[in-house]
Design a protein around this motif. Structure first.
Motif, PDB file in Angstrom:
ATOM      1  N   THR A   1       0.838  -1.201   0.000  1.00 11.26           N
ATOM      2  CA  THR A   1       0.000   0.000   0.000  1.00 11.26           C
ATOM      3  C   THR A   1       0.868   1.244   0.000  1.00 11.26           C
ATOM      4  O   THR A   1       1.787   1.351   0.807  1.00 11.26           O
ATOM      5  N   PRO A   2       0.626   2.201  -0.884  1.00 10.41           N
ATOM      6  CA  PRO A   2       1.416   3.436  -0.850  1.00 10.41           C
ATOM      7  C   PRO A   2       1.078   4.256   0.387  1.00 10.41           C
ATOM      8  O   PRO A   2      -0.007   4.142   0.956  1.00 10.41           O
TER       9      PRO A   2
ATOM     10  N   ALA B   1      -2.353   6.444   1.418  1.00 11.28           N
ATOM     11  CA  ALA B   1      -3.584   5.841   0.879  1.00 11.28           C
ATOM     12  C   ALA B   1      -4.497   5.430   2.025  1.00 11.28           C
ATOM     13  O   ALA B   1      -4.053   5.207   3.141  1.00 11.28           O
ATOM     14  N   ARG B   2      -5.789   5.347   1.727  1.00  4.93           N
ATOM     15  CA  ARG B   2      -6.712   4.968   2.785  1.00  4.93           C
ATOM     16  C   ARG B   2      -6.481   3.520   3.150  1.00  4.93           C
ATOM     17  O   ARG B   2      -6.457   2.670   2.287  1.00  4.93           O
TER      18      ARG B   2
ATOM     19  N   LEU C   1      -7.399  -0.256   4.603  1.00 10.14           N
ATOM     20  CA  LEU C   1      -8.616  -1.048   4.546  1.00 10.14           C
ATOM     21  C   LEU C   1      -9.279  -1.055   5.908  1.00 10.14           C
ATOM     22  O   LEU C   1      -8.619  -1.082   6.940  1.00 10.14           O
TER      23      LEU C   1
ATOM     24  N   SER D   1     -15.974   1.384   2.301  1.00  9.92           N
ATOM     25  CA  SER D   1     -15.344   2.462   1.551  1.00  9.92           C
ATOM     26  C   SER D   1     -16.370   3.257   0.764  1.00  9.92           C
ATOM     27  O   SER D   1     -16.320   4.484   0.708  1.00  9.92           O
TER      28      SER D   1
ATOM     29  N   THR E   1      -2.034  -1.939  -5.569  1.00  8.23           N
ATOM     30  CA  THR E   1      -1.725  -1.054  -4.455  1.00  8.23           C
ATOM     31  C   THR E   1      -2.294  -1.546  -3.138  1.00  8.23           C
ATOM     32  O   THR E   1      -2.000  -0.988  -2.098  1.00  8.23           O
TER      33      THR E   1
ATOM     34  N   THR F   1      -5.244  -1.233  -2.003  1.00 10.73           N
ATOM     35  CA  THR F   1      -6.369  -0.451  -1.492  1.00 10.73           C
ATOM     36  C   THR F   1      -7.652  -0.954  -2.128  1.00 10.73           C
ATOM     37  O   THR F   1      -7.638  -1.825  -2.976  1.00 10.73           O
ATOM     38  N   ILE F   2      -8.768  -0.402  -1.693  1.00 14.70           N
ATOM     39  CA  ILE F   2     -10.047  -0.882  -2.182  1.00 14.70           C
ATOM     40  C   ILE F   2     -10.693   0.147  -3.093  1.00 14.70           C
ATOM     41  O   ILE F   2     -11.747  -0.076  -3.661  1.00 14.70           O
TER      42      ILE F   2
ATOM     43  N   VAL G   1     -14.213   0.289  -5.817  1.00 10.63           N
ATOM     44  CA  VAL G   1     -15.351   1.191  -5.626  1.00 10.63           C
ATOM     45  C   VAL G   1     -15.564   2.026  -6.882  1.00 10.63           C
ATOM     46  O   VAL G   1     -16.696   2.193  -7.362  1.00 10.63           O
TER      47      VAL G   1
END
Lengths: 189, 101, 379
Positions: free
Chosen positions: A130-131, A134-135, A137, A151, B54, B56-57, B61
Motif C-alpha cells: 500500500t502506498p 492511501a486509505r 482497509l 469504503s 496497491t 487499497t479498495i 469502488v
C-alpha cells in the motif's frame, strides 16, 4: 503449476480474441452474445484478482441487465445484419494497426514487462504494497464485500448519492425518449 | 516475475485497443455502443488490477461507479437508437446527416 | 497392492483441496440431475391427486409397479428416441445453444448452496459449499440473471413470431422479478450481517426467539419471505406466472419449436433452478441444513460417544443434507400445488404485480427493517 496464473492468462487471451471477433460480426445478436461471453470471462478474471464483489456485480449488472437491454432492443427492432465496409484503409486505421503491432511486440518481450515493473517501482509502489497516504482497509483483505461497502458508504458517499441521481435521470430520460408520440393523426409505428 | 495484476493491466490495454478499433471502424451505431461497452470493461479491469497492485479498495469502488455510469449510458443510447429507428428506419452513422451544413 | 493403495491415498491427501472441490461439485451435480426425473413423477402424481384421478401407475421395472415410479424412466426413453430436428429457417447456432444455456445455468447455480456444516477429513476441514465466494449468495443471483438468456435466445432463434413474443415476454418477466427478489433478501443481509450462506445458517440456529421458536428468517421477517416466494415463482416461469410457456395461451410460448431432448433440457434447467431457489429460501429463511432445535454442534456431541470425531461430522453432514432436502421438498410440493390450484396471471397483471405492488413493498420492507435493525444494534 499455478492454476490461478494459467486460468487468468487463458481467460484474458480468450476475452481479447472474443472481443476482437465481436467487432467484426455482421449480425447484431451474435455480437451481443459474444460480448456477454467476454463480460463473463472478465468477471472470472475479477474473481481471480480476489475482487469477489466486483465479479458478482459484473455478472449481475453488466451481463445480466445491461446486455439484456441490448438484446431486447436488437430482438424487438429486428435489426438487419450490417453490410461490412469494403474499400481502402484510411490513414487512421493504418496508424492504429501499426500501434497495435508495436505494442504486441513490446509486450511479448521482456521490454514491456520490465517497463511496467520499473514504472510501478519508480512511484514508490510494489505489487501488493500500500502506498503511503492511501486509505487503509477497514477490514482484513479477505472480507472483500465489507471493505467495498465501508469504503463506498463512508469515503465515497457523495459520489454514491450523485450516481443514484444520475441513474434516476437516465431512467427518466430513456423512458421519455423511447416513448411513442401520441399525436392526433399518428400512424402505428 | 510477472504477477496477476500486471497481467490484468496488459489485458486491459489490449481490450481497450480492440474496443477503440471497434468504435472507429464500425458505422452501425449499435456496434459502436457495443464497442464502447468493451472500452468500459477494459477500464474496469484496469481499475480492479490497480486496486490489487496497491492493496487499497478504491479501485473496486470506482469500478462500481463506472459500471453504474455505463448502465445509464447504455439505457439512454438504446432509447436514442429506438427513436432513430422509428423515424429513419436506419441506424448507420453515415445516414444521419440531416444536420450537416 | 498395498503399495499402490497407499500411493493413491497419499496423492488424495496431498491434493485434498482439489479432490474435495471435485467431490462437492460432483455431489451438487448429481443432486441437480436427479431433481428433474423425480419432479416429473411428483408433478404428474400430485396433479392427479389434486384433480381426483390416479395418475400414471402402470409403468414398472421388471414387473415391480410401485406408485408408477418407472414413469420418468419411460418418459426419458421416449424423449431420447424421438426425432431430433432443427427447423429449417431457424438460426442453428442459437437454437442449439439456448437449451444448453438454460440447463447449464440451472446446474451451475446449485453449486452455491451449502449442503452441510464443515466435515473433517483426515484432519482437514472442508466447507460443504462447492462455490464459496466472499460475495455469498450474490453468486446465485448472478447465475439466475444469466438464465434469462436461455429463454430469450430460444424465442428469437426459433424464427417464429409466437416464439419470439413468448421469449421476450418471459425474459422481461424474469428480469422484472429479479429486482424484487434481490430487495427481498436485502433485509436478511442486514439482520445476519453477512452475505455468506453458512454464516446465515449458523446465526439461525444460535438462540431461540421468544424462548421457544428457532431464530429462523421466516419469523424475523415474514414479509421478505412472502415476497421472495412470490418472486421465486416468477423467476422459474411457474404458475401462476407461466404465461410465457402456458400451453393454452401462447402455443407453449418460447418452447413451441423445441421437441424431444432439447425440450427436456429446458425443463432440466427449470427444475434445477426451482431446486436452487427453494434451497436458497430454505437456507435464508428456514435454517438450512440445521434441524430446528438441535444445532449441529449438539448433534456431533450426541454422536461422539459412539463414533470418533471425524465420522461423527460425516454422519452429521449426511443428516444435514437430508434435512435440507426435506425443506426443499416442502417448497417443491408448494410449487406443484400452486400450479394446479391457481389461475394464470395475464401479462399486464403480471408486470403490474412485479413493478407496482412487489417493488414498493420490498423497498418499504428494506427501509423498515433497516431502521429496526439499526435501532436494535444501537441499544
Amino acid at each position: 503449476m499455478d492454476w490461478n496464473f494459467v486460468s487468468f492468462v487463458v481467460m484474458g487471451i480468450a476475452a481479447s480474441i472474443l472481443s476482437g471477433t465481436m467487432i467484426t460480426r455482421r449480425r447484431p445478436v451474435s455480437a451481443a452474445m459474444i460480448l456477454i461471453a467476454v463480460m463473463t470471462l472478465l468477471a472470472g478474471m475479477f474473481g481471480l484478482l480476489e475482487a469477489h464483489f466486483a465479479a458478482a456485480a459484473q455478472i449481475i449488472v453488466y451481463a445480466g441487465a445491461i446486455m439484456v437491454v441490448f438484446v431486447f432492443v436488437i430482438m424487438l427492432l429486428n435489426l438487419p445484419p450490417e453490410e461490412l465496409r469494403y474499400g481502402g484503409i484510411t490513414l487512421g486505421e493504418m496508424i492504429l494497426i501499426a500501434f497495435g503491432v508495436v505494442l504486441a511486440i513490446a509486450l511479448g518481450t521482456q521490454v514491456g514487462q520490465g517497463l511496467l515493473t520499473r514504472g510501478v517501482e519508480s512511484m514508490g509502489l510494489a505489487i501488493g504494497q500500500t502506498p503511503e497516504g492511501a486509505r487503509p482497509l477497514y477490514f482484513p483483505p479477505s472480507e472483500n464485500v465489507k471493505n467495498v461497502a465501508s469504503s463506498m458508504f463512508v469515503d465515497y458517499l457523495w459520489a454514491f448519492e450523485l450516481v443514484s441521481f444520475l441513474i434516476l435521470a437516465a431512467v427518466i430520460g430513456a423512458i421519455v425518449i423511447a416513448k411513442k408520440r401520441s399525436t392526433p393523426n399518428a400512424t402505428a409505428s | 516475475m510477472l504477477q496477476l495484476p500486471e497481467l490484468g493491466l496488459y489485458f486491459s490495454f489490449l481490450m481497450f485497443l480492440v474496443g477503440l478499433a471497434g468504435v472507429m471502424f464500425r458505422k452501425n451505431i449499435l456496434f459502436m455502443m457495443l464497442s464502447v461497452e468493451v472500452l468500459l470493461n477494459a477500464a474496469n479491469l484496469a481499475f480492479v488490477s490497480a486496486s490489487k497492485i496497491t492493496g487499497t479498495i478504491d479501485g473496486q469502488v470506482v469500478m462500481f461507479f463506472v459500471m453504474a455510469v455505463a448502465a445509464c449510458e447504455a439505457a439512454v443510447g438504446l432509447a436514442l437508437i429506438i427513436g432513430l429507428y422509428r423515424t429513419k428506419a436506419s441506424i448507420e452513422a453515415d445516414d444521419l446527416k440531416a444536420l450537416r451544413g | 497392492m498395498d503399495g499402490s493403495l497407499g500411493a493413491v491415498a497419499q496423492f488424495l491427501e496431498s491434493n485434498i483441496g482439489l479432490v474435495a472441490a471435485i467431490g462437492k461439485i460432483g455431489l451438487a451435480l448429481v443432486i441437480a440431475l436427479q431433481v428433474a426425473p423425480i419432479m416429473v413423477w411428483v408433478e404428474r402424481r400430485q396433479a392427479a391427486f389434486i384433480q381426483r384421478r390416479i395418475g400414471p401407475n402402470r409403468v414398472g421395472i421388471f414387473g415391480f409397479k410401485l406408485f408408477g415410479l418407472g414413469q420418468p424412466l419411460a418418459d426419458t426413453i421416449k424423449l431420447l428416441f424421438k426425432e431430433d430436428f432443427i427447423p429449417k429457417q431457424a438460426n442453428k447456432f442459437f437454437y442449439v445453444l439456448a437449451p444448453i444455456v438454460t440447463a447449464v445455468m440451472g446446474l451451475v447455480a446449485i453449486q452455491g448452496i451449502p449442503f452441510a456444516k464443515d466435515i473433517v477429513v483426515a484432519g482437514h476441514t472442508i466447507n460443504m459449499q462447492p462455490v464459496n465466494l466472499n460475495a455469498g449468495f450474490l453468486y446465485l443471483f448472478a447465475m439466475t440473471a444469466l438464465g434469462v438468456y436461455g429463454v430469450a435466445l430460444a424465442g428469437w432463434s426459433s424464427n417464429n413470431k409466437y416464439a419470439l413474443l413468448g421469449g421476450l415476454r418471459a425474459s422481461a418477466q424474469m428480469i422484472s422479478y429479479e429486482i424484487a427478489m434481490g430487495l427481498a433478501l436485502l433485509p436478511m443481509v442486514f439482520i445476519y450481517g453477512s452475505l455468506d450462506l453458512q454464516t446465515m445458517i449458523a446465526a439461525q440456529s444460535d438462540e431461540l426467539l421468544f424462548g421457544f421458536l428457532p431464530k429462523w428468517g421466516i419469523f424475523l421477517s415474514p414479509i421478505s419471505f412472502v415476497i421472495f416466494v412470490i418472486t421465486m415463482f416468477a423467476e422459474t416461469n411457474r404458475l401462476p406466472f407461466d404465461l410465457a410457456e402456458g400451453e393454452a395461451e401462447l402455443v407453449a410460448g418460447f418452447l413451441v419449436e423445441y421437441g424431444s431432448m432439447r425440450w427436456s433440457l429446458f425443463f432440466l434447467g427449470e427444475y434445477a433452478m426451482m431446486f436452487t431457489l427453494s434451497a436458497l429460501t430454505a437456507c435464508v429463511f428456514l435454517g438450512g441444513y440445521e434441524i430446528p432445535w438441535l444445532p449441529q454442534t449438539e448433534l456431533i456431541s450426541m454422536l461422539t460417544p459412539y463414533v470418533t470425531y471425524e465420522p461423527a461430522t460425516w454422519i452429521a453432514a449426511l443428516i444435514g443434507l437430508g434435512v435440507l432436502i426435506t425443506k426443499v421438498a416442502i417448497f417443491m410440493f408448494l410449487f406443484v400445488q400452486a400450479r394446479f390450484t391457481l389461475p394464470r396471471f395475464r401479462y399486464d397483471q403480471l408486470m403490474r404485480v412485479g413493478w407496482v405492488y412487489l417493488l414498493p413493498l420490498a423497498l418499504i420492507n428494506v427501509v423498515v427493517l433497516a431502521l429496526v435493525v439499526g435501532i436494535m444494534r444501537l441499544t
